[in-house]
Design a protein around this motif. Structure first.
Motif, PDB file in Angstrom:
ATOM      1  N   ASN A  39      18.431   9.320   4.993  1.00 54.52           N
ATOM      2  CA  ASN A  39      18.532   8.288   3.970  1.00 54.52           C
ATOM      3  C   ASN A  39      17.384   7.280   4.142  1.00 54.52           C
ATOM      4  OD1 ASN A  39      19.623   5.500   2.961  1.00 54.52           O
ATOM      5  ND2 ASN A  39      20.893   7.041   1.974  1.00 54.52           N
ATOM      6  N   THR A  40      16.873   6.771   3.020  1.00 56.33           N
ATOM      7  CA  THR A  40      15.700   5.891   3.083  1.00 56.33           C
ATOM      8  C   THR A  40      15.920   4.519   2.448  1.00 56.33           C
ATOM      9  OG1 THR A  40      14.838   6.844   1.022  1.00 56.33           O
ATOM     10  CG2 THR A  40      14.086   7.840   3.097  1.00 56.33           C
ATOM     11  N   PHE A  41      17.147   4.189   2.075  1.00 56.74           N
ATOM     12  CA  PHE A  41      17.355   2.932   1.346  1.00 56.74           C
ATOM     13  C   PHE A  41      16.913   1.717   2.166  1.00 56.74           C
ATOM     14  CE2 PHE A  41      19.816  -0.745  -0.078  1.00 56.74           C
ATOM     15  CZ  PHE A  41      19.417  -0.790  -1.406  1.00 56.74           C
ATOM     16  N   ASP A  42      17.280   1.664   3.443  1.00 55.69           N
ATOM     17  CA  ASP A  42      16.885   0.516   4.259  1.00 55.69           C
ATOM     18  C   ASP A  42      15.372   0.473   4.479  1.00 55.69           C
ATOM     19  OD1 ASP A  42      19.369  -0.621   4.448  1.00 55.69           O
ATOM     20  OD2 ASP A  42      19.837   0.219   6.423  1.00 55.69           O
ATOM     21  N   ALA A  43      14.741   1.634   4.471  1.00 54.00           N
ATOM     22  CA  ALA A  43      13.267   1.648   4.548  1.00 54.00           C
ATOM     23  C   ALA A  43      12.674   0.964   3.321  1.00 54.00           C
ATOM     24  CB  ALA A  43      12.765   3.087   4.656  1.00 54.00           C
ATOM     25  N   HIS A  44      13.271   1.179   2.151  1.00 52.59           N
ATOM     26  CA  HIS A  44      12.798   0.515   0.936  1.00 52.59           C
ATOM     27  C   HIS A  44      13.051  -0.990   0.996  1.00 52.59           C
ATOM     28  CE1 HIS A  44      11.502   4.029  -1.216  1.00 52.59           C
ATOM     29  NE2 HIS A  44      12.664   4.628  -1.055  1.00 52.59           N
ATOM     30  N   ARG A  45      14.171  -1.395   1.585  1.00 52.87           N
ATOM     31  CA  ARG A  45      14.426  -2.838   1.747  1.00 52.87           C
ATOM     32  C   ARG A  45      13.344  -3.461   2.632  1.00 52.87           C
ATOM     33  NH1 ARG A  45      18.744  -5.443   4.047  1.00 52.87           N
ATOM     34  NH2 ARG A  45      19.399  -3.692   5.363  1.00 52.87           N
ATOM     35  N   LEU A  46      12.995  -2.766   3.692  1.00 50.38           N
ATOM     36  CA  LEU A  46      11.984  -3.295   4.604  1.00 50.38           C
ATOM     37  C   LEU A  46      10.616  -3.334   3.930  1.00 50.38           C
ATOM     38  CD1 LEU A  46      12.346  -4.301   7.496  1.00 50.38           C
ATOM     39  CD2 LEU A  46      11.422  -2.131   8.305  1.00 50.38           C
ATOM     40  N   LEU A  47      10.312  -2.335   3.130  1.00 50.61           N
ATOM     41  CA  LEU A  47       9.047  -2.331   2.390  1.00 50.61           C
ATOM     42  C   LEU A  47       8.994  -3.477   1.385  1.00 50.61           C
ATOM     43  CD1 LEU A  47       8.612   1.493   1.869  1.00 50.61           C
ATOM     44  CD2 LEU A  47       6.891  -0.019   2.903  1.00 50.61           C
ATOM     45  N   HIS A  48      10.114  -3.776   0.757  1.00 56.67           N
ATOM     46  CA  HIS A  48      10.158  -4.912  -0.166  1.00 56.67           C
ATOM     47  C   HIS A  48       9.833  -6.206   0.569  1.00 56.67           C
ATOM     48  CE1 HIS A  48      11.515  -6.976  -3.868  1.00 56.67           C
ATOM     49  NE2 HIS A  48      11.866  -7.934  -3.022  1.00 56.67           N
ATOM     50  N   TRP A  49      10.450  -6.372   1.724  1.00 61.99           N
ATOM     51  CA  TRP A  49      10.174  -7.554   2.551  1.00 61.99           C
ATOM     52  C   TRP A  49       8.703  -7.613   2.947  1.00 61.99           C
ATOM     53  CZ3 TRP A  49       9.181  -6.835   8.001  1.00 61.99           C
ATOM     54  CH2 TRP A  49       8.940  -8.020   8.686  1.00 61.99           C
ATOM     55  N   ALA A  50       8.145  -6.498   3.369  1.00 61.77           N
ATOM     56  CA  ALA A  50       6.732  -6.473   3.765  1.00 61.77           C
ATOM     57  C   ALA A  50       5.830  -6.844   2.597  1.00 61.77           C
ATOM     58  CB  ALA A  50       6.358  -5.095   4.307  1.00 61.77           C
ATOM     59  N   GLY A  51       6.205  -6.414   1.392  1.00 58.58           N
ATOM     60  CA  GLY A  51       5.410  -6.745   0.222  1.00 58.58           C
ATOM     61  C   GLY A  51       5.396  -8.234  -0.077  1.00 58.58           C
ATOM     62  N   LEU A  52       6.426  -8.939   0.357  1.00 62.23           N
ATOM     63  CA  LEU A  52       6.448 -10.395   0.174  1.00 62.23           C
ATOM     64  C   LEU A  52       5.502 -11.091   1.141  1.00 62.23           C
ATOM     65  CD1 LEU A  52      10.309 -10.910  -0.236  1.00 62.23           C
ATOM     66  CD2 LEU A  52       8.572 -10.767  -2.035  1.00 62.23           C
ATOM     67  N   GLN A  53       5.079 -10.390   2.196  1.00 60.82           N
ATOM     68  CA  GLN A  53       4.114 -10.957   3.137  1.00 60.82           C
ATOM     69  C   GLN A  53       2.713 -10.859   2.531  1.00 60.82           C
ATOM     70  OE1 GLN A  53       6.046 -12.144   5.763  1.00 60.82           O
ATOM     71  NE2 GLN A  53       7.635 -11.091   4.597  1.00 60.82           N
ATOM     72  N   ASP A  54       2.230  -9.651   2.370  1.00 58.36           N
ATOM     73  CA  ASP A  54       0.929  -9.419   1.743  1.00 58.36           C
ATOM     74  C   ASP A  54       0.741  -7.917   1.537  1.00 58.36           C
ATOM     75  OD1 ASP A  54      -0.647  -8.306   4.186  1.00 58.36           O
ATOM     76  OD2 ASP A  54       0.154 -10.201   4.940  1.00 58.36           O
ATOM     77  N   GLN A  55      -0.258  -7.583   0.731  1.00 60.16           N
ATOM     78  CA  GLN A  55      -0.509  -6.185   0.384  1.00 60.16           C
ATOM     79  C   GLN A  55      -0.845  -5.341   1.609  1.00 60.16           C
ATOM     80  OE1 GLN A  55      -3.217  -5.516  -2.965  1.00 60.16           O
ATOM     81  NE2 GLN A  55      -4.169  -3.816  -1.866  1.00 60.16           N
ATOM     82  N   GLY A  56      -1.635  -5.894   2.527  1.00 61.73           N
ATOM     83  CA  GLY A  56      -2.025  -5.140   3.718  1.00 61.73           C
ATOM     84  C   GLY A  56      -0.839  -4.782   4.591  1.00 61.73           C
ATOM     85  N   SER A  57       0.099  -5.719   4.720  1.00 59.60           N
ATOM     86  CA  SER A  57       1.287  -5.466   5.540  1.00 59.60           C
ATOM     87  C   SER A  57       2.160  -4.385   4.926  1.00 59.60           C
ATOM     88  CB  SER A  57       2.102  -6.761   5.690  1.00 59.60           C
ATOM     89  OG  SER A  57       1.389  -7.729   6.429  1.00 59.60           O
ATOM     90  N   GLN A  58       2.321  -4.437   3.611  1.00 59.91           N
ATOM     91  CA  GLN A  58       3.148  -3.426   2.958  1.00 59.91           C
ATOM     92  C   GLN A  58       2.508  -2.043   3.057  1.00 59.91           C
ATOM     93  OE1 GLN A  58       3.762  -3.479  -1.346  1.00 59.91           O
ATOM     94  NE2 GLN A  58       5.966  -3.276  -1.032  1.00 59.91           N
ATOM     95  N   THR A  59       1.196  -1.985   2.887  1.00 63.38           N
ATOM     96  CA  THR A  59       0.501  -0.700   2.992  1.00 63.38           C
ATOM     97  C   THR A  59       0.605  -0.136   4.408  1.00 63.38           C
ATOM     98  OG1 THR A  59      -1.055  -1.317   1.249  1.00 63.38           O
ATOM     99  CG2 THR A  59      -1.711   0.478   2.704  1.00 63.38           C
ATOM    100  N   ALA A  60       0.414  -0.995   5.405  1.00 65.31           N
ATOM    101  CA  ALA A  60       0.502  -0.555   6.801  1.00 65.31           C
ATOM    102  C   ALA A  60       1.899  -0.036   7.118  1.00 65.31           C
ATOM    103  CB  ALA A  60       0.136  -1.706   7.735  1.00 65.31           C
ATOM    104  N   LEU A  61       2.922  -0.715   6.619  1.00 66.86           N
ATOM    105  CA  LEU A  61       4.297  -0.271   6.879  1.00 66.86           C
ATOM    106  C   LEU A  61       4.587   1.035   6.160  1.00 66.86           C
ATOM    107  CD1 LEU A  61       7.047  -0.725   8.153  1.00 66.86           C
ATOM    108  CD2 LEU A  61       7.681  -2.116   6.152  1.00 66.86           C
TER     109      LEU A  61
END
Length: 216
Positions: A100-122
């Motif tokens: 299951n990947t739902f929590d991974a998507h939650r974490l990616l959403h959070w990373a996207g609120l930091q900055d584009q580089g952080s979300q891409t790295a995650l």
């Protein structure tokens, strides 16, 4: 300089998304100076009902699509070769499991609120965790470690995972892209107008980006 916004609709569970991301990132690097690119990762779940502990990937694909074991193995060899060609690590073993990947998507959403580089790295790290290390992406420990590996604050990641933060946002975004007609991933939308589907090679993404930049 023209602005290009890219919505990369995908799932961590999708190996073709690793191929597509590798190709897209190469293309973005090639058009530096020709366009100002903003990359955003959007959620899509291929297996939203995946049970705890996951399921053998080959058996799941055979049951879901009616493939033979030989067909699955042939497809996976192609994916492995294509992923390696764009610098993405994929390991297709007989005992790979789908999670299951739902929590991974939650974490990616959070990373996207930091900055584009952080979300891409995650995103890159989660794809590696899933498709190379084959770790359980529904496990908070796995996800928190992935966040730390990607340069994000591990304590903050754990706090997000221990809460219900971004559940509604992820569900709303999933529904949004389904309502817009996205039924397979990766789907790459340029400037909310043009769609590039599938795990395309860098050349295909580069051509699309340059065409959009010229319009801009």
């Amino acid at each position: 300089m023209p602005k290009i916004t890219i919505d990369f609709v995908s799932d961590v569970a999708c190996p073709w998304c690793a191929v597509g991301l590798g190709g897209l990132l190469t293309a973005i690097d090639r058009v530096k100076g020709a366009a100002d690119v903003e990359l955003r990762f959007q959620p899509f779940e291929l297996n939203p009902d995946m049970p705890k502990g996951g399921q053998n990937t080959i058996e799941r694909l055979m049951a879901k699509y009616g493939y033979t074991r030989e067909q699955v193995q042939a497809n996976r060899r192609v994916i492995s070769e294509r992923a390696a060609a764009v610098g993405m690590k994929v390991r297709m073993a007989e005992d790979n499991r789908s999670f299951n990947t739902f929590d991974a998507h939650r974490l990616l959403h959070w990373a996207g609120l930091q900055d584009q580089g952080s979300q891409t790295a995650l995103k890159k790290r989660l794809l590696e965790v899933y498709h190379y290390e084959n770790l359980d992406t529904s496990d908070a420990e796995v996800l928190a470690k992935a966040a730390a590996d990607a340069g994000l604050d591990e304590a903050q990641a754990r706090a997000v995972l221990a809460s219900d933060r971004y559940v509604d946002e992820v569900r709303q975004n999933e529904t949004l892209w389904l309502d817009r007609g996205i039924t397979s991933v990766p789907s790459v939308i340029l400037n909310d107008k043009y769609l590039v589907s599938g795990g395309q090679p860098p050349e295909a993404f580069e051509q699309a980006l340059r065409q959009v930049a010229q319009e801009g």
